[in-house]
Design an enzyme around this catalytic site. Structure first.
Site, PDB file in Angstrom:
ATOM      1  N   THR A  48     -15.603 -17.578  35.235  1.00  0.00           N
ATOM      2  CA  THR A  48     -16.073 -16.426  35.696  1.00  0.00           C
ATOM      3  C   THR A  48     -16.378 -17.256  37.868  1.00  0.00           C
ATOM      4  OG1 THR A  48     -17.040 -15.285  33.903  1.00  0.00           O
ATOM      5  CG2 THR A  48     -18.485 -15.266  36.242  1.00  0.00           C
ATOM      6  N   CYS A  49     -16.907 -18.024  37.770  1.00  0.00           N
ATOM      7  CA  CYS A  49     -16.772 -18.593  38.985  1.00  0.00           C
ATOM      8  C   CYS A  49     -15.977 -18.737  39.695  1.00  0.00           C
ATOM      9  CB  CYS A  49     -16.859 -20.022  39.494  1.00  0.00           C
ATOM     10  SG  CYS A  49     -19.226 -19.695  38.520  1.00  0.00           S
ATOM     11  N   THR A  50     -14.793 -18.865  39.405  1.00  0.00           N
ATOM     12  CA  THR A  50     -12.817 -19.010  40.258  1.00  0.00           C
ATOM     13  C   THR A  50     -12.753 -17.478  40.428  1.00  0.00           C
ATOM     14  OG1 THR A  50     -12.674 -21.285  38.753  1.00  0.00           O
ATOM     15  CG2 THR A  50     -10.301 -19.882  40.166  1.00  0.00           C
ATOM     16  N   LEU A  53     -15.687 -16.169  43.022  1.00  0.00           N
ATOM     17  CA  LEU A  53     -15.144 -16.655  44.514  1.00  0.00           C
ATOM     18  C   LEU A  53     -13.407 -16.087  45.010  1.00  0.00           C
ATOM     19  CD1 LEU A  53     -17.931 -17.894  44.060  1.00  0.00           C
ATOM     20  CD2 LEU A  53     -16.991 -20.131  45.110  1.00  0.00           C
TER      21      LEU A  53
END
Length: 155
Positions: A48-50, A53
């Site tokens: 999710t963070c990848t 961002l």
């Protein structure tokens, strides 16, 4: 869940000094005069963070056109963030809130004390250091790129 208080709109943004991927300190107060989007995220290399961002990276032109500098902050160590930035090609600063562990996330009210990482919280800080917009997602929640783009109208 987070123990701190999230700064309200029209309140001063908490100040911090954190190292970037080269170990160079970034002091939020030194960025006065330009709007800044402070994006807290849990972990480098997570799906999710990848994705989140990556959306910011892929829409960097909109932030640049609005004159908004993006600072992405996690409790990962500098070396982890540096490796991730090189792989993903993020053109914005990744800052390490590793030590003292989570202090910036705590100041913004987005540190999850039970897991030791930041929740997904984003704060648009104007050129005078005032929070103009924010969103905080509970654990497992995802931020919407359209919300960021709408918030750019606030600066």
């Amino acid at each position: 869940m987070a123990d701190g208080v999230v700064p309200a709109a029209d309140a001063p943004a908490p100040d911090f000094t954190l190292p970037d991927t080269h170990g160079t300190p970034t002091h939020l107060a030194d960025l006065r005069g330009e709007p800044v989007l402070v994006v807290f995220f849990p972990f480098a290399f997570s799906g999710t963070c990848t994705a989140e961002l990556g959306e910011l990276r892929d829409h960097a032109g909109e932030f640049e056109s609005a004159g908004v500098r993006v600072l992405a902050v996690s409790t990962d160590p500098v070396f982890t963030l540096k490796a991730w930035q090189e792989i993903e090609g993020f053109g914005f600063d990744l800052l390490s809130d590793f030590w003292p562990h989570g202090r910036a996330a705590q100041a913004f009210g987005v540190f999850d004390d039970s897991t030791g990482h930041a929740l997904r919280g984003s704060f648009l800080v104007d050129a005078d250091g005032i929070v103009r917009w924010s969103v905080v997602q509970p654990r497992g929640g995802r931020r919407d790129l359209d919300d960021y783009l709408a918030a750019l109208a606030e600066v």
